[in-house]
Design a protein around this motif. Structure first.
Motif, mmCIF file in Angstrom:
data_model
loop_
_atom_site.group_PDB
_atom_site.id
_atom_site.type_symbol
_atom_site.label_atom_id
_atom_site.label_comp_id
_atom_site.label_asym_id
_atom_site.label_seq_id
_atom_site.Cartn_x
_atom_site.Cartn_y
_atom_site.Cartn_z
ATOM 1 N N LYS A 384 -4.930 8.182 -14.057
ATOM 2 C CA LYS A 384 -4.898 7.324 -15.236
ATOM 3 C C LYS A 384 -5.402 5.926 -14.876
ATOM 4 O O LYS A 384 -5.494 5.565 -13.703
ATOM 5 C CB LYS A 384 -3.481 7.240 -15.814
ATOM 6 C CG LYS A 384 -2.999 8.544 -16.438
ATOM 7 C CD LYS A 384 -1.674 8.375 -17.165
ATOM 8 C CE LYS A 384 -1.247 9.683 -17.829
ATOM 9 N NZ LYS A 384 0.038 9.537 -18.558
ATOM 10 N N ILE A 385 -5.731 5.168 -15.918
ATOM 11 C CA ILE A 385 -6.072 3.767 -15.747
ATOM 12 C C ILE A 385 -4.779 2.977 -15.592
ATOM 13 O O ILE A 385 -3.856 3.126 -16.397
ATOM 14 C CB ILE A 385 -6.854 3.242 -16.964
ATOM 15 C CG1 ILE A 385 -8.130 4.050 -17.177
ATOM 16 C CG2 ILE A 385 -7.172 1.763 -16.805
ATOM 17 C CD1 ILE A 385 -8.785 3.806 -18.531
ATOM 18 N N TRP A 386 -4.702 2.152 -14.556
ATOM 19 C CA TRP A 386 -3.574 1.244 -14.361
ATOM 20 C C TRP A 386 -4.047 -0.179 -14.641
ATOM 21 O O TRP A 386 -5.043 -0.634 -14.070
ATOM 22 C CB TRP A 386 -3.047 1.331 -12.930
ATOM 23 C CG TRP A 386 -2.267 2.577 -12.633
ATOM 24 C CD1 TRP A 386 -2.671 3.852 -12.838
ATOM 25 C CD2 TRP A 386 -0.966 2.644 -12.057
ATOM 26 N NE1 TRP A 386 -1.704 4.739 -12.432
ATOM 27 C CE2 TRP A 386 -0.641 4.016 -11.943
ATOM 28 C CE3 TRP A 386 -0.049 1.702 -11.625
ATOM 29 C CZ2 TRP A 386 0.572 4.448 -11.419
ATOM 30 C CZ3 TRP A 386 1.161 2.136 -11.082
ATOM 31 C CH2 TRP A 386 1.467 3.494 -10.989
ATOM 32 N N LEU A 387 -3.336 -0.892 -15.517
ATOM 33 C CA LEU A 387 -3.600 -2.293 -15.821
ATOM 34 C C LEU A 387 -2.415 -3.103 -15.312
ATOM 35 O O LEU A 387 -1.267 -2.818 -15.662
ATOM 36 C CB LEU A 387 -3.791 -2.480 -17.321
ATOM 37 C CG LEU A 387 -4.092 -3.892 -17.850
ATOM 38 C CD1 LEU A 387 -4.850 -3.807 -19.168
ATOM 39 C CD2 LEU A 387 -2.814 -4.701 -18.058
ATOM 40 N N MET A 388 -2.687 -4.135 -14.487
ATOM 41 C CA MET A 388 -1.610 -4.874 -13.818
ATOM 42 C C MET A 388 -1.811 -6.380 -13.939
ATOM 43 O O MET A 388 -2.899 -6.889 -13.626
ATOM 44 C CB MET A 388 -1.560 -4.484 -12.335
ATOM 45 C CG MET A 388 -1.192 -3.031 -12.101
ATOM 46 S SD MET A 388 -1.360 -2.528 -10.378
ATOM 47 C CE MET A 388 -3.128 -2.323 -10.295
ATOM 48 N N GLY A 389 -0.767 -7.084 -14.370
ATOM 49 C CA GLY A 389 -0.725 -8.533 -14.321
ATOM 50 C C GLY A 389 -1.782 -9.224 -15.146
ATOM 51 O O GLY A 389 -2.206 -8.752 -16.190
ATOM 52 N N GLY A 390 -2.232 -10.404 -14.661
ATOM 53 C CA GLY A 390 -3.140 -11.270 -15.383
ATOM 54 C C GLY A 390 -2.382 -12.427 -16.024
ATOM 55 O O GLY A 390 -1.191 -12.657 -15.725
#
Length: 598
Positions: A384-390
């Motif tokens: 899967k796509i993991w999106l972290m922080g920002g």
């Protein structure tokens, strides 16, 4: 024009795992150019109906590149399951498909073979555009599989080096049981004999990728095993993969490695009248990965406009069964421009033949953001796509994680990986909120994704350093300690995995850095593991690549491709816009044990 299946494995054993590699070549060693539907039939004679849906059937091929020994076979496609004919797999090649192949390999894998007869015959059929006659005849190849309780064995087949500097010697050795063995590189026979234990030395291995196959025969039964050896130049940084010649008008503006590391994909920019715009999607595969010649996926003006807001957003690739090139995902706002936050996803379907290639999915459930990090990593039973922080649109740093299998539906996950049912109340991770952090996927010895590393970054755009590194092992986050780089200065805005090149290496590399007292500092370190403690070794930066000297407004994007580290740097120059470094790669041939992926 005839075709042969010489060099294939044809042996199966009832109740054991099924593994067949069927090698297809043109008798006169001419190139094969596939068109129309490629079909594999009668798989139900080898595997029980209940297990057929889990059977894996893939097409791999060696590109016809004019130099028959310098590239590995690469995966072309995964055949599609047919609900109306359980024993059949198909793949339909588009009309404009133009890649020619020296030979094909159909790889068939299943957990258990269920065969009730002494032999079975698979039927393979395809059309070859290189056949002179029209209409193109259907090539139909029967392939007989032998069911044997006693079959030949390959107890060992290895190379003393898997990555080596060009023109160095390489020795292949093996231990087998059978009537005879045949050692090949591609279609070329190197050695044959009857000894159980033997070896073969290549005195001066040529530059490039080499695929060696050992076939062992016993009566009418044969089995095969293949190993890969990569010969590269000296261990230093290179930039000769950037467009030149007829392609020199284009600049690589963003890039990512394919989900299986078999391609590099890029956003190609073109500057005219002092105005820089997206021109097309570029790609290069493992057969051409050190070449400045990039292939093009043309974009319409409408598609370019859709992608414009995502030009410097995190870029990822995923591919499913039935897809040739797969999809590119641009996630949220810019890597580095604080005023370009977003919570939309742009999806580029590179296999689309009609309609728009580009779909924009607006208003995803996660907070609009910029400076975030993304990776492809398993969650549950699939990548899967993991999106972290920002940082969010008000400049506040984030420490949440969202995952998605298609870029459209997203789940917020907790510190143990469980899905949070309340998407309006985001779970916080144990690591500090941050932006511009690096992320890398660690692989095991078989190339499977093992762990996710995340570290470095800032408390906000232009803020204080967050100089720690964390590791996710599919169950929880662990702080990597003790680990110091330049006396606890900011670690990196780029992490990359290159395979375990020594027994004490994690395979993780740190690039670029920032130190408040010096403003800029060039970093290139390898994270090591010794007696359970993490440390670091500085790598050779003699090539003098200034791009390692990053600022608080820089983002290093990394990729793992052809067993090498690839990276480029985006720097936000404010009113002057964004500057892009060249695309560099580093050849890690110091030890010869780097994990090779095709």
């Amino acid at each position: 024009m005839g075709y042969v299946t010489t060099g294939s494995s044809n042996s199966v054993t009832n109740r054991e795992a099924l593994a067949l590699d069927i090698m297809i070549a043109q008798e006169e060693k001419k190139a094969i150019l596939l068109m129309g539907v490629f079909t594999v039939e009668n798989l139900d004679t080898l595997v029980a109906a209940a297990d057929l849906k889990k059977l894996s059937c893939e097409l791999w091929a060696k590109t016809d590149d004019g130099n028959k020994t310098t590239t590995f076979p690469v995966k072309i496609c995964e055949f599609l399951y047919d609900n109306n004919n359980l024993g059949k797999r198909t793949y339909n090649f588009p009309r404009d498909y133009s890649d020619a192949y020296t030979y094909l390999i159909v790889k068939i894998r299943a957990v258990k073979c269920t065969v009730t007869t002494p032999s079975a015959t698979l039927q393979l059929s395809f059309k070859d555009k290189n056949v002179a006659t029209d209409p193109k005849p259907l090539v139909s190849l029967p392939f007989t599989v032998i069911a044997e309780e006693a079959k030949p064995e390959i107890n060992g087949f290895e190379s003393d080096k898997t990555v080596v500097q060009r023109n160095a010697p390489v020795t292949l050795s093996w231990n087998v049981k059978g009537s005879q063995y045949i050692l090949r590189e591609g279609l070329e026979e190197l050695k044959r004999g009857t000894a159980e234990t033997d070896y073969h030395t290549i005195a001066n291995i040529a530059n490039g990728d080499h695929s060696y196959t050992l076939e062992v025969q016993k009566g009418t039964v044969s089995i095969t095993k293949t190993i890969l050896v990569r010969a590269l130049g000296e261990s230093k940084l290179y930039s000769n993969a950037n467009p030149t010649g007829a392609f020199a008008a284009y600049k690589i503006g963003n890039f990512c490695a394919a989900q299986d590391a078999s391609y590099l994909y890029s956003v190609m920019l073109k500057t005219e009248n002092k105005k820089t715009q997206i021109d097309h999607i570029g790609y290069t595969n493992t057969n051409e990965g050190f070449s400045e010649n990039w292939h093009r996926i043309i974009l319409s003006d409408e598609e370019k406009n859709k992608l414009k807001p995502f030009a410097t957003a995190p870029l990822l690739h995923m591919k499913s069964a039935g897809e040739l090139y797969g999809r590119l995902f641009f996630i949220g706002g810019s890597y580095i421009k604080p005023m370009e936050s977003g919570n939309a996803v742009a999806i580029v379907n590179m296999d689309a033949e009609t309609g728009s290639r580009v779909m924009v999915v607006e208003n995803r459930p996660w907070a609009s953001r910029t400076g975030h990090s993304c990776a492809i990593f398993p969650h549950g039973d699939q990548d899967k796509i993991w999106l972290m922080g920002g940082v969010d649109e008000w400049g506040a740093a984030l420490n949440d994680i969202w995952v998605s299998g298609d870029g459209k539906v997203w789940d917020n996950i907790g510190a143990n990986g469980n899905v949070n049912p309340d998407k309006t109340s985001t779970v916080k991770m144990p690591w500090k909120s941050r932006c511009l952090s690096g992320v890398a996927t660690e692989l095991d010895a078989n190339g499977s994704k093992k762990a996710l590393w995340m570290g470095g970054g800032f408390s906000e755009i232009g803020g204080t350093e967050t100089p720690d590194i964390w590791k996710w092992d599919k169950n929880n986050w662990t702080l990597i300690t003790p680990l110091t780089i330049n006396n606890n200065s900011y670690l990196s805005s780029g992490l990359s995995f290159l395979g375990k090149d020594t027994i004490d290496s994690t395979g993780i590399f740190l690039l670029g850095g920032y130190q408040e007292q010096e403003n800029k500092k060039k970093y290139f370190y390898r994270v090591t593991l010794n007696n359970g403690k993490y440390g670091s070794n500085q790598m050779d930066t003699a090539a003098g690549v200034d791009s390692f000297a990053t600022t608080k407004q820089s983002k290093i994007v990394t990729g793992f491709f052809k067993g090498c580290l690839w990276y480029m740097v985006f720097t936000n120059e404010g009113d002057l816009g964004i500057t892009y470094s060249d695309l560099f790669y580093w050849v890690p041939v110091a030890t010869g044990q780097t994990l090779i992926l095709t």
